[in-house]
Design an enzyme around this catalytic site. Sequence first.
Site, PDB file in Angstrom:
ATOM      1  N   GLU A  42      -6.271  -8.049  -1.367  1.00 59.71           N
ATOM      2  CA  GLU A  42      -6.943  -8.132  -0.067  1.00 59.71           C
ATOM      3  C   GLU A  42      -8.418  -7.827  -0.290  1.00 59.71           C
ATOM      4  O   GLU A  42      -8.766  -6.729  -0.705  1.00 59.71           O
ATOM      5  CB  GLU A  42      -6.347  -7.140   0.939  1.00 59.71           C
ATOM      6  CG  GLU A  42      -4.892  -7.376   1.270  1.00 59.71           C
ATOM      7  CD  GLU A  42      -4.336  -6.367   2.268  1.00 59.71           C
ATOM      8  OE1 GLU A  42      -5.157  -5.702   2.953  1.00 59.71           O
ATOM      9  OE2 GLU A  42      -3.103  -6.233   2.355  1.00 59.71           O
ATOM     10  N   GLU A  72       0.819  -1.216   0.000  1.00 58.54           N
ATOM     11  CA  GLU A  72       0.000   0.000   0.000  1.00 58.54           C
ATOM     12  C   GLU A  72       0.859   1.275   0.000  1.00 58.54           C
ATOM     13  O   GLU A  72       0.745   2.131   0.876  1.00 58.54           O
ATOM     14  CB  GLU A  72      -0.958  -0.006   1.192  1.00 58.54           C
ATOM     15  CG  GLU A  72      -2.003  -1.117   1.104  1.00 58.54           C
ATOM     16  CD  GLU A  72      -2.922  -1.170   2.314  1.00 58.54           C
ATOM     17  OE1 GLU A  72      -2.681  -0.408   3.268  1.00 58.54           O
ATOM     18  OE2 GLU A  72      -3.874  -1.967   2.314  1.00 58.54           O
TER      19      GLU A  72
END
Length: 662
Positions: free
Chosen positions: A299, A142
Amino acid sequence: MKVGVDYYPEHWDVSLWEHDARQMQEAGISIVRLAEFAWSRLEPTEGRFDFEWLDTAIATLARHKIEVVIGTPTATPPVWLTHRYPDVLPVDNKGNAIFAGVRLHRCYNSPSLREFGARIIEQLTRRYAAHPAVIGWQTDNELAANDCHCEYCTRSFRGWLQTKYGSLDNLNREWGTVVWSGEYSDWNQVTTPLGGSPYLNPSFLLDFRRFSSDAVADFNRFQAALIRKHSPGKFVTHNLWGYPVSADYYDMFDSMDFASVDYYPATDLLDDAKSKMYHGALTLDLTRGVKRRNFWVMEQLSGTPGCWYPMSRTPFPGMIRAYAWQSVSRGADTIVQFRWRSARIGAEQFWHGLLDHHGQPGRRFKEFVRFSQEMSKLAPLLEGTTLEHEVAMLFSHEQLNAFQIQPQADGFDYLGNFKRLHRALLTMGVGADVIDWRQDLRGYRLVIAPMLYLIDDVMASSLTEYVEQGGTLVLTTRSGVKNMNNVCLPDRLPNLLTSLTGVEVDEYDPVGKDIQTLSLDTGEGLSSSQWCDVLTPVAAETIATYASEYFAGRAAITRNVRGKGMAYYIGTVLDQLSTQVLMRRITQDAGIGGGLELPDGVEIAVRSAGQKRVTFVLNLSKETQRVSIAVGDYSSALSNRRFSGGELELEPGGVEIFVEAA
């Protein structure tokens, strides 16, 4: 087409690993992501590496026919590294080190991060390059632009500016530093924007955001090059945080083979604070547009979210399956659920996985298994399919950052306004590609380019050529305001876009939350807020006028024929219902479908390859919904039942997948 989970064997006793792997295999899981936060276990102290535990974990999974994606662990520098080499830590705008907290505590320009990051990546990639179970790599985790003001970022920023502007005279002129005696007389006076004041020069602030974004992209390229050097032939991807941040996704992913996203649809009510962070289908369309190809979800929501803020609602029955299929319907070829087991330790104890803390399968796990089985069944049908659309929406991190630096009006939000236009298309069942605003527009019948606040001659010419060649273009308020250095342009708005739109902005009113009314030329009433451009048509025709306040009767929305095409200019920010009314008219005028009026929470998307069309009909809401499907010859890919069109009823979280007969 694969289904997997994120797994953290280092958090669990080794005695559980075999049981977990066997249970994963039984659940249809064929891929696992590992190790992206495990630097301290891979290198417990400086220069001492321990891969035996990871060898064992990978071998255990491989025995159960599960493939592995390894994440490079640079998102979590270990304590020994930050303690001995403090330049790894970012520095805030007051000059204070940002000490290790949850994660992501690193400066991308730190020499120590580059040195020790390169070493752990090299060790990992050399060890597992030839391992048959390791199929690819994820860089870091991220990535987002750091607001770092350390000495290395300061020097790098100064060099970045010297490359861009060449001389201080050019920089002073282009930034307009004469205001408030901000002119520089020596390059050593140029720093990062210290102090955090919102009154700093907006050109300065925008360039710093660009520099910070470039640092992220360079860090990703740095990792990708190391991985490809030592592990050739295996893919490299990254998991973007799906809700646009200051870093430019399009640059960040230029070194990746494909994009991946972490997708956590909101479980709270739509008007709850946390739900406003999540953007559903827009997130998925944006991810697909980053590389203009199918993507992975690295995810996917599996349970109640919650960490350092209050927990959200538990996914309602059917939600996990429905949203996993939503991801597939919008171009995901692999769905990796976060996470396998809910953590019993650390900051994410209450960010729940497929299994709760007790480890026993429950409702959510069984729902996931259902999706996994369906995905396995449909994989041959979906292989090679993607989404093809006649509509493009142009997304710009440049505009997003500029608007954040100088908010335009109370409630004016680039992403929220972009989402409103996107949602209007969703409601009509019209698919759209969300692409970088500088991309080639050929092949699209309709292009929506909202809020082009920053503009240059190249972009204005590209849009003009698109329209003249027969395209339909939608522009909105706050377009053509500034040049690319965040300096206001000298002519009447929309400046470089005036000739294309055939309209001038006589004056504007940042109306904020004051509701305004409009009248379409069809007699329909519309409603707006945030901003009102009072327009003077030069060549354009007026299709909506204001019906309120001192600008009542003045043009609000126009349409201009240019060459073979036309350009619309929307001079205000319509509410959701009014946006849908206008976009229905525009799509119909452009010859694009859109006859549907889908209930809230219902989405339709089509993946195709050649003559094969696979239509997904999804009910993402908690209520039973009915939707009308065009007459045709359909076969359900899930149940094999035939369907000839008409009304279709979907239970909460209901999913139907149709294959159209050739």
